[in-house]
Design a protein around this motif. Structure first.
Motif, short mmCIF file in Angstrom:
data_model
loop_
_atom_site.label_atom_id
_atom_site.label_comp_id
_atom_site.label_asym_id
_atom_site.label_seq_id
_atom_site.Cartn_x
_atom_site.Cartn_y
_atom_site.Cartn_z
N PHE A 55 0.82 -1.21 0.00
CA PHE A 55 0.00 0.00 0.00
C PHE A 55 0.86 1.26 0.00
O PHE A 55 0.36 2.35 -0.31
N SER A 83 -4.34 2.01 8.26
CA SER A 83 -5.24 2.74 9.15
C SER A 83 -5.72 1.81 10.26
O SER A 83 -5.63 0.57 10.13
N ALA A 129 -4.68 -9.50 -5.39
CA ALA A 129 -5.26 -8.16 -5.57
C ALA A 129 -4.32 -7.26 -6.35
O ALA A 129 -4.75 -6.47 -7.21
N GLU A 159 -8.10 -0.71 8.87
CA GLU A 159 -7.44 -1.74 8.07
C GLU A 159 -6.73 -2.76 8.98
O GLU A 159 -6.76 -3.96 8.72
N LYS A 212 -6.43 -4.20 -8.22
CA LYS A 212 -7.48 -3.75 -7.31
C LYS A 212 -6.96 -3.83 -5.88
O LYS A 212 -7.33 -4.73 -5.11
N LEU A 213 -6.11 -2.89 -5.48
CA LEU A 213 -5.48 -2.95 -4.17
C LEU A 213 -6.34 -2.22 -3.15
O LEU A 213 -6.12 -1.05 -2.85
N ASN A 214 -7.33 -2.94 -2.62
CA ASN A 214 -8.12 -2.39 -1.53
C ASN A 214 -8.64 -3.54 -0.67
O ASN A 214 -8.70 -4.69 -1.11
N PHE A 215 -9.01 -3.23 0.56
CA PHE A 215 -9.36 -4.27 1.52
C PHE A 215 -10.67 -4.98 1.16
O PHE A 215 -10.82 -6.18 1.42
N ARG A 216 -11.61 -4.28 0.57
CA ARG A 216 -12.86 -4.91 0.18
C ARG A 216 -12.62 -5.99 -0.88
O ARG A 216 -13.20 -7.07 -0.82
N TYR A 217 -11.74 -5.68 -1.80
CA TYR A 217 -11.41 -6.64 -2.86
C TYR A 217 -10.70 -7.87 -2.28
O TYR A 217 -11.01 -9.01 -2.63
N SER A 236 -9.33 -4.99 10.31
CA SER A 236 -9.76 -5.96 9.30
C SER A 236 -8.77 -7.11 9.19
O SER A 236 -9.17 -8.29 9.11
#
Length: 232
Positions: free
Chosen positions: A136, A141, A169, A144, A174-179, A147
């Motif tokens: 990242f 955060s 990811a 995060e 698609k570098l995000n936690f939801r993904y 999570s």
């Protein structure tokens, strides 16, 4: 597991002195008590199952009285025990059993193994946070971090699998936690638990997405440049 190890120890199928030498301090035994126990084990292996303080003292640099006192303390502290035995003629005699020592030794071994596994797991978990921050390009955060902790503690995802989902990811753009959470959900649903299974599943998924992209290109439709796990 413990009972099997104790049985092996009693039968002499495992080299004991090495284990005793490495763990006697953790069992709160001193060097003199260790030597006394080793002598008792040796006598038992030679067929003398109830060596006297005189016989033990003859092999050591301590007096008969001191051997007697040490034997009494070792029995009180649960390292050896005196058992009644009967001969074929019905004659009663006594013998030493070092089974309590083996049980204490196995308990210490299992405790050490548990501590080692906990340290290794802690190291792996710390490495997961480091990998995420590296990809990242910034500190995570609090949300995060929470999570990540939930993936490991609540969902019981192995840290290695979480890092594999992170790589997936990155490859999908698609570098995000939801993904990443969606990837982990799909892998868990499909029973994926090893890094090799994750690699194979990701490879098949990207191949399917590539085939979809080619089909869209043939229809003169815009192609999608990344592989979207959120569409699963």
């Amino acid at each position: 597991m413990k009972s099997n190890i104790v049985a092996w120890l009693q039968e002499g199928n495992i080299t004991i002195p090495t284990m005793l030498f490495s763990e006697y301090r953790n069992l709160n035994l001193n060097e003199t008590e260790l030597v006394l126990l080793l002598n008792i084990i040796t006598f038992i292996e030679k067929g003398n199952e109830f060596p006297t303080p005189e016989e033990l003292s003859a092999r050591m640099t301590v007096s008969i009285a001191d051997c007697h006192d040490m034997l009494r303390r070792l029995i009180q502290r649960g390292f050896i025990e005196i058992m009644d035995q009967y001969s074929n003629e019905g004659i009663r005699f006594e013998k030493y059993s070092v089974k309590p020592l083996w049980e204490r030794l196995v308990d210490q071994f299992l405790l050490n193994s548990q501590v080692t596994r906990q340290l290794e797991q802690k190291t792996e978990e710390t490495d997961v946070y480091t990998c995420f921050e590296k990809e990242f390009g910034r500190p995570l955060s609090p949300f995060e971090c929470e999570s990540l902790g939930m993936w490991m503690d609540d969902d019981h995802h192995d840290p290695i699998i979480i890092k594999a989902a992170l790589r997936e990811a990155v490859m999908s753009g698609k570098l995000n936690f939801r993904y990443i959470d969606r990837i982990l959900f799909e892998w868990k649903k499909n029973g994926i638990k090893t890094i090799e299974q994750a690699k194979n599943h990701g490879r098949k998924f990207r191949q399917k997405q590539t085939e979809k992209t080619h089909t869209k290109n043939d229809d003169h439709q815009p192609s999608v440049p990344f592989y979207n796990w959120l569409e699963q």
